[in-house]
Write an enzyme that holds these catalytic residues in place. Structure first.
Site, PDB file in Angstrom:
ATOM      1  N   SER A  67      56.120  -2.644  12.791  1.00 18.62           N
ATOM      2  CA  SER A  67      56.402  -1.206  12.778  1.00 18.62           C
ATOM      3  C   SER A  67      57.577  -0.864  11.857  1.00 18.62           C
ATOM      4  O   SER A  67      58.472  -1.683  11.628  1.00 18.62           O
ATOM      5  CB  SER A  67      56.732  -0.725  14.199  1.00 18.62           C
ATOM      6  OG  SER A  67      55.720  -1.117  15.094  1.00 18.62           O
TER       7      SER A  67
HETATM    8  N1  SAM Z   1      56.173  -3.764  17.458  1.00 18.21           N
HETATM    9  C1  SAM Z   1      55.355  -4.652  16.675  1.00 18.21           C
HETATM   10  C2  SAM Z   1      56.132  -5.191  15.512  1.00 18.21           C
HETATM   11  O1  SAM Z   1      57.116  -4.541  15.105  1.00 18.21           O
HETATM   12  O2  SAM Z   1      55.720  -6.220  14.973  1.00 18.21           O
HETATM   13  C3  SAM Z   1      54.213  -3.872  16.121  1.00 18.21           C
HETATM   14  C4  SAM Z   1      52.930  -4.243  16.642  1.00 18.21           C
HETATM   15  S1  SAM Z   1      51.515  -3.585  15.870  1.00 18.21           S
HETATM   16  C5  SAM Z   1      51.895  -1.972  15.334  1.00 18.21           C
HETATM   17  C6  SAM Z   1      50.511  -3.302  17.313  1.00 18.21           C
HETATM   18  C7  SAM Z   1      50.053  -4.570  17.978  1.00 18.21           C
HETATM   19  O3  SAM Z   1      49.362  -4.211  19.176  1.00 18.21           O
HETATM   20  C8  SAM Z   1      49.074  -5.412  17.178  1.00 18.21           C
HETATM   21  O4  SAM Z   1      49.592  -6.689  16.989  1.00 18.21           O
HETATM   22  C9  SAM Z   1      47.802  -5.416  18.018  1.00 18.21           C
HETATM   23  O5  SAM Z   1      47.077  -6.634  17.951  1.00 18.21           O
HETATM   24  C10 SAM Z   1      48.375  -5.182  19.397  1.00 18.21           C
HETATM   25  N2  SAM Z   1      47.434  -4.663  20.401  1.00 18.21           N
HETATM   26  C11 SAM Z   1      46.473  -3.723  20.278  1.00 18.21           C
HETATM   27  N3  SAM Z   1      45.851  -3.526  21.456  1.00 18.21           N
HETATM   28  C12 SAM Z   1      46.443  -4.364  22.352  1.00 18.21           C
HETATM   29  C13 SAM Z   1      46.263  -4.625  23.739  1.00 18.21           C
HETATM   30  N4  SAM Z   1      45.336  -3.989  24.479  1.00 18.21           N
HETATM   31  N5  SAM Z   1      47.053  -5.545  24.328  1.00 18.21           N
HETATM   32  C14 SAM Z   1      48.005  -6.202  23.630  1.00 18.21           C
HETATM   33  N6  SAM Z   1      48.225  -6.006  22.304  1.00 18.21           N
HETATM   34  C15 SAM Z   1      47.458  -5.080  21.674  1.00 18.21           C
END
Ligand code: SAM
Length: 220
Positions: A67
């Site tokens: 992010s």
């Molecule tokens: N805060 C993180 C970072 O700075 O690296 C950003 C993560 S990214 C925007 C969103 C993440 O949510 C992805 O890695 C995706 O695989 C995960 N994701 C999506 N749906 C999910 C779920 N139901 N449970 C867990 N993770 C999930």
């Protein structure tokens, strides 16, 4: 943890904090200090390290992103962490926000649905000596009932609505921060659970996250 003089990215990191975080109104001293301390460049591929302190998200593989720094700061500040909290994070991704949360709370439980990302995040956190974090691979929309209740819950993927299990697993007085809307644009919501169980919702502004995929969000 990396500090001034110890890594070549310190000046970029300080500039990021001054120009993207403080200049946009983040005031929590602890959040500012955490963002000055955690070496964000270690959470992206080596080829992207020079861009790690830019004002944007970056790809981390598997179609996912780390992010934007300001979004991490805004979401973290909204949790109002003092140091003794138990926090649940949904969407570990690179593990960068996980590291920030681990710096500010007592314990962090983080769920990621893509196992390769979870493993990489774990490795980076281990290398940084951050051990107050447990990462699990699974559907974060179900929460982590065995460890509930949580003082803070942060969801870093876009949700069509508030996932019911996360509301249930929020402690009275706890804060949930989550982007809610369509797959293309969302409102960042801070949801505070009052002692009587009722919810106060506050909009923190527009945002755009990758989709939350799971039982209580969008189906795969
Ligand atoms: N805060 C993180 C970072 O700075 O690296 C950003 C993560 S990214 C925007 C969103 C993440 O949510 C992805 O890695 C995706 O695989 C995960 N994701 C999506 N749906 C999910 C779920 N139901 N449970 C867990 N993770 C999930």
């Amino acid at each position: 943890m990396a500090r001034k003089g110890e890594d070549r990215f310190y000046i970029s990191r300080r500039r990021m904090v001054e120009e993207q975080i403080i200049a946009r109104g983040i005031r929590d001293r602890r959040v500012i200090e955490a963002m000055l301390t955690i070496p964000r460049h270690l959470f992206v591929d080596e080829a992207l390290q020079e861009q790690a302190y830019g004002d944007y998200p970056l790809p981390i593989g598997e179609g996912q992103t780390i992010s934007q720094p300001y979004m991490v700061a805004l979401m973290t500040e909204a949790l109002e962490l003092k140091g003794d909290e138990k926090v649940l994070e949904i969407g570990t991704g690179s593990g960068y926000q996980t590291a920030i949360l681990a710096h500010l709370a007592e314990r962090v439980f983080s769920i990621e649905r893509i196992s390769s990302l979870a493993s990489r995040a774990r490795r980076v956190l281990d290398e940084l000596g951050i051990f107050n974090v447990v990462i699990r691979v699974g559907d974060g929309t179900m929460g982590w009932p065995e460890e509930a209740p949580f003082d803070g819950i942060v969801v870093s993927a876009a949700s069509p609505d508030l996932p019911e299990p996360l509301i249930d697993q929020l402690a009275p007085g706890g804060r949930l921060v989550i982007p809610v809307g369509s797959p293309f644009s969302q409102e960042l919501l801070k949801v505070t659970k009052k002692e009587d169980g009722s919810l106060i919702k506050q909009g923190l502004g527009g945002c755009r996250f990758v989709k939350l995929i799971g039982e209580y969000a969008w189906k795969e």
